[in-house]
Design an enzyme around this catalytic site. Sequence first.
Site, PDB file in Angstrom:
ATOM      1  N   ASP A 191       8.468  11.747  35.449  1.00 39.14           N
ATOM      2  CA  ASP A 191       9.156  10.766  34.900  1.00 39.14           C
ATOM      3  C   ASP A 191       8.225   9.652  35.030  1.00 39.14           C
ATOM      4  O   ASP A 191       8.175   8.257  34.951  1.00 39.14           O
ATOM      5  CB  ASP A 191      10.479  10.909  35.320  1.00 39.14           C
ATOM      6  N   HIS A 239      13.413  13.360  28.470  1.00 39.38           N
ATOM      7  CA  HIS A 239      12.594  14.125  27.662  1.00 39.38           C
ATOM      8  C   HIS A 239      13.297  14.609  26.195  1.00 39.38           C
ATOM      9  O   HIS A 239      14.134  14.591  25.854  1.00 39.38           O
ATOM     10  CB  HIS A 239      12.668  15.040  28.799  1.00 39.38           C
ATOM     11  N   LYS A 265      21.511  19.382  22.867  1.00 40.68           N
ATOM     12  CA  LYS A 265      21.677  20.114  23.666  1.00 40.68           C
ATOM     13  C   LYS A 265      23.109  19.528  23.977  1.00 40.68           C
ATOM     14  O   LYS A 265      23.747  18.687  23.850  1.00 40.68           O
ATOM     15  CB  LYS A 265      21.538  19.664  25.065  1.00 40.68           C
ATOM     16  N   TYR A 308      24.007  23.236  30.739  1.00 40.14           N
ATOM     17  CA  TYR A 308      23.708  22.850  28.962  1.00 40.14           C
ATOM     18  C   TYR A 308      23.525  23.858  28.574  1.00 40.14           C
ATOM     19  O   TYR A 308      22.406  24.581  29.142  1.00 40.14           O
ATOM     20  CB  TYR A 308      22.345  21.604  29.071  1.00 40.14           C
TER      21      TYR A 308
END
Length: 181
Positions: free
Chosen positions: A168, A62, A71, A131
């Site tokens: 996905d 992604h 991130k 994250y």
Amino acid sequence: MNIVTTTIPEVLIFEPKVFGDERGFFFESFNERVWRQLTGLDVNFVQHNHSRSAGGVLRGLHYQIQQPQGKLVRVISGEVFDVAVDIRRSSPTFGAWFGAHLSAENKRQMWVPPGFAHGFCVTSEYAEFLYLTTDYWAPEHERCIAWNDPDLAITWPLASEPTVSAKDREGKRFREADLFP
């Protein structure tokens, strides 16, 4: 804090100094001053996310084509195989990927810079991770590259067919995806 360089110079692994004994442990998971000194990066983390996934879950590759996010990923329970893919056409490492095992035990963190796609698979019974992101989640700009794209040839440590979301399963092939210049 120790920085481990990777095969993609912008993707970094951070190993904290852990102080522990029979009572438990302590480590500093983030310190802005140390981050800037070690990386030279002046980033502002604006969102802190907490996620839990079951064993065998694979989250595809992604990214946000606008409002790209950097991130800093850390596992707090279990283990994941975390992957970053360089999707910047102008980069000398365009199309390259790097993967690392992050776990509660090894306490490693991975920096995935803006301009990279990010995915993971859970290699333990379950995993929880935190994250920090450098931009807010913008679902209208989110894109997904197929996790099993043969052009990327990511070597996922899978014991069986992974559990993936509908999004996905519908990920675009790398050569058809919206990518960064």
